[in-house]
Design a protein around this motif. Structure first.
Motif, PDB file in Angstrom:
ATOM      1  N   THR A   1      -1.855  -1.854  -9.137  1.00  0.00           N
ATOM      2  CA  THR A   1      -0.164  -1.608  -9.378  1.00  0.00           C
ATOM      3  C   THR A   1       0.777  -1.475  -9.559  1.00  0.00           C
TER       4      THR A   1
ATOM      5  N   TYR B   1      -0.941  -5.034   1.130  1.00  0.00           N
ATOM      6  CA  TYR B   1      -2.284  -4.694   0.461  1.00  0.00           C
ATOM      7  C   TYR B   1      -3.484  -5.766   0.715  1.00  0.00           C
ATOM      8  N   ASP B   2      -4.035  -5.152   2.204  1.00  0.00           N
ATOM      9  CA  ASP B   2      -5.778  -5.702   2.469  1.00  0.00           C
ATOM     10  C   ASP B   2      -6.304  -6.207   1.446  1.00  0.00           C
ATOM     11  N   LEU B   3      -5.824  -7.137   0.822  1.00  0.00           N
ATOM     12  CA  LEU B   3      -7.120  -8.120  -0.328  1.00  0.00           C
ATOM     13  C   LEU B   3      -8.661  -8.256   0.330  1.00  0.00           C
ATOM     14  N   THR B   4      -8.677  -8.242   1.958  1.00  0.00           N
ATOM     15  CA  THR B   4     -10.226  -8.784   2.356  1.00  0.00           C
ATOM     16  C   THR B   4     -11.080  -8.627   1.512  1.00  0.00           C
TER      17      THR B   4
ATOM     18  N   VAL C   1      -9.048  -9.746  -7.513  1.00  0.00           N
ATOM     19  CA  VAL C   1      -7.995  -9.173  -8.178  1.00  0.00           C
ATOM     20  C   VAL C   1      -8.076  -9.122  -9.611  1.00  0.00           C
TER      21      VAL C   1
ATOM     22  N   ASP D   1       0.751  -0.956   0.294  1.00  0.00           N
ATOM     23  CA  ASP D   1       0.291   0.344  -0.245  1.00  0.00           C
ATOM     24  C   ASP D   1       0.699   1.702   0.195  1.00  0.00           C
TER      25      ASP D   1
ATOM     26  N   ALA E   1      -5.042 -12.714   2.643  1.00  0.00           N
ATOM     27  CA  ALA E   1      -5.104 -11.516   1.817  1.00  0.00           C
ATOM     28  C   ALA E   1      -5.023 -10.684   3.099  1.00  0.00           C
TER      29      ALA E   1
ATOM     30  N   GLY F   1      -1.526  -9.499   1.681  1.00  0.00           N
ATOM     31  CA  GLY F   1      -1.888  -9.005   0.067  1.00  0.00           C
ATOM     32  C   GLY F   1      -0.767  -9.766  -0.612  1.00  0.00           C
TER      33      GLY F   1
ATOM     34  N   VAL G   1      -5.612 -16.504  -3.825  1.00  0.00           N
ATOM     35  CA  VAL G   1      -4.905 -15.554  -2.374  1.00  0.00           C
ATOM     36  C   VAL G   1      -4.709 -16.832  -1.020  1.00  0.00           C
TER      37      VAL G   1
ATOM     38  N   ILE H   1      -7.546  -3.985  -7.781  1.00  0.00           N
ATOM     39  CA  ILE H   1      -7.714  -4.101  -7.421  1.00  0.00           C
ATOM     40  C   ILE H   1      -9.478  -3.794  -7.253  1.00  0.00           C
TER      41      ILE H   1
ATOM     42  N   LYS I   1     -11.925  -8.314  -2.198  1.00  0.00           N
ATOM     43  CA  LYS I   1     -11.843  -7.341  -2.836  1.00  0.00           C
ATOM     44  C   LYS I   1     -11.410  -8.149  -3.961  1.00  0.00           C
TER      45      LYS I   1
END
Length: 512
Positions: free
Chosen positions: A112, A45-48, A52, A39, A77, A80, A74, A101, A50
């Protein structure tokens, strides 16, 4: 097969990422790229919650957009971390790639930094370099990301331009101030010098100032030209992309119209089956998964040869490839301790009390013979139970009636109740046999001291009567000859007849 891990920041102030190139060969398939997204604080980076999406602009203007669950995995998460399995279209040609994302509703929240995928082409392999979009949502996500990235790049370029101009102005001010300061110092130090020298200093001062001004103008013109060129190129490219998005969205709208027609048709079909209770049905995958967990003869629970069969009281099918271990000495007769042995366990409620009731069927096959045993038992609590001894089912059913025949006649098989119906209408009854026996007992045992053979026949010697037959024939002929010569005389009374016979001996006399 995997590629080296790549760290991709979402911090747009970073100019470029290191280690940005990944080389792949067209012959390689199934490559996986592990990615760590950071981030703005360079933390995971918190991908909860999310989504991709892999995006790529390929050589030749083609695009790849892929968020397939078969390709995105994943790993963590919160940190990231995820893994992307390259779609087949990625191997077609080199390109610039990044990851988008999105939120659950499809809104792009971040992208990204880009990295390069360098495809080493193989002359023997020809792969179509065509657009690849796994879903319509991916296409929408791709173009939302393009718009966001264009906005970000424009902001970055403007900030960079403003920064460079500001820095240039600061440098100019600093140099100007320094020149002024140097001038004043020189002027004070040379107050006693000639005016000519002062004029020279003034001239040098002005030349220096002009040089700085000209450098500033040249740098500013260069930056302005680069900015105008980038802005024109970006605007043209963006307009082309927007046109392409418009065309593809028009196609998508048509596809959506076709899809709506299909959905309406499907809903009409659903209306016809609204009365069906779908709660009684099960998902095919869930059903197959449940079946895979059921212990059957084809899917038994494997146990080793140290397992005591007394402990196997839970329903299911068990297999001891090297036999069971009978710890309590109740080995059934005929059991081989090294034989492959199956055991099926059945469980049911005992109607008399709450004791758990179970039965075991054990089957063992060897190259010599097969054996099948049965026993029942009761379980008290968790580990206390008792069982009856094993009963060999072959001893019970091995000699059961299979077929029956009468005096070696056609064999008759029993019906499903084990009854063999024999037709005896063509056979003698016991009463007939007893009467026949009585009749036989009345008959002579021998004839002329000759006993019957094994079939009841008696052979009697017949004398030669051919000479006697000839004599009888001769006598009969003579009697016929004499008969033809006899004359009869009928008298009224016996006395008259006798008198006539005495006088005529050649004539027979009789009374009427």
């Amino acid at each position: 097969m995997s590629l080296a891990v790549i760290i991709l920041p979402t911090n747009k102030t970073d100019s470029i990422i290191s280690d940005r190139v990944r080389k792949i060969g067209q012959r390689e398939k199934g490559l996986e790229l592990e990615v760590i997204v950071t981030d703005a604080n360079n933390e995971g980076y918190d991908l909860t919650d999310k989504i991709v999406t892999f995006s790529e602009n390929k050589v030749g203007g083609k695009i790849v957009s892929d968020s397939s669950k078969d390709h995105i995995q994943v790993l963590n998460a919160k940190d990231g971390r995820f893994k992307y399995k390259l779609a087949e279209a990625v191997y077609a040609a080199s390109g610039e790639a990044w990851f988008d994302i999105s939120s659950k509703d499809g809104e792009v929240v971040d992208t990204t930094k880009s990295f390069d995928i360098d495809v080493i082409e193989n002359a023997e392999i020809h792969i179509n370099n065509d657009n690849y979009v796994s879903t319509l949502i991916d296409l929408e996500t791709y173009y939302k990301a393009i718009i966001q990235r264009t906005d970000q790049q424009t902001t970055e370029m403007v900030n960079k331009y403003n920064g460079e101009v500001g820095q240039l102005l600061d440098n100019w001010k600093t140099q100007s101030e320094q020149i002024n300061q140097d001038y004043e110092k020189q002027k004070e130090g040379l107050a006693s010098d000639a005016q000519a020298e002062i004029d020279k200093i003034d001239k040098d001062k002005q030349a220096a100032i002009d040089a700085v001004n000209q450098g500033f103008k040249d740098k500013l013109s260069s930056i302005q030209a680069d900015y105008d060129k980038w802005k024109q190129t970006t605007a043209t490219d963006f307009e082309e992309r927007i046109n392409k998005v418009s065309e593809e969205l028009t196609t998508a709208e048509k596809n959506q119209a076709d899809m709506k027609e299909t959905i309406d048709s499907a809903m009409a079909a659903v209306d016809k089956i609204k009365g069906v209770d779908f709660t009684k049905y099960v998902n095919k995958d869930d059903f197959n998964a449940a079946l895979a967990k059921i212990n059957t003869l084809a899917n038994p629970t494997i146990v080793d040869n140290k397992t005591d069969p007394n402990s196997l009281i839970e329903p299911g099918v068990y297999l001891a490839k090297n036999g069971f271990n009978f710890a309590k000495g109740d080995i059934p007769p005929g059991y081989r301790s090294d034989g492959k042995t199956y055991m099926a366990v059945l469980e049911g409620d005992n109607p008399d009390n709450s004791i758990n009731y179970f039965q075991q069927f054990m089957f063992q096959a060897t190259k010599f013979d097969y054996e099948c045993w049965h026993r029942a038992g009761y379980k008290y609590g968790t580990n206390a139970y008792y069982t009856v001894s094993f009963t060999n089912l072959k001893d019970i059913y091995g000699s059961a009636l299979k077929q029956i025949s009468v005096n070696g006649g056609t064999p008759i098989s029993p019906d499903d109740k084990g009854v063999a119906n024999i037709d005896l209408t063509n056979y003698e009854t016991k009463e007939d046999a007893d009467n026949l026996s009585k009749e036989i007992n009345k008959r002579p045992v021998t004839v002329n001291n000759v006993s019957p053979d094994d079939k009841g026949n008696i052979t009697i010697a017949i004398p030669d009567v051919s000479k006697m037959q000839q004599d009888i024939t001769t006598l009969q002929n003579e009697m016929e000859e004499q008969k033809s010569k006899v004359a009869y005389h009928y008298a009224d009374t016996l006395a008259d007849g006798q008198k006539y016979s005495a006088a005529n001996p050649q004539i027979l006399t009789g009374t009427p």
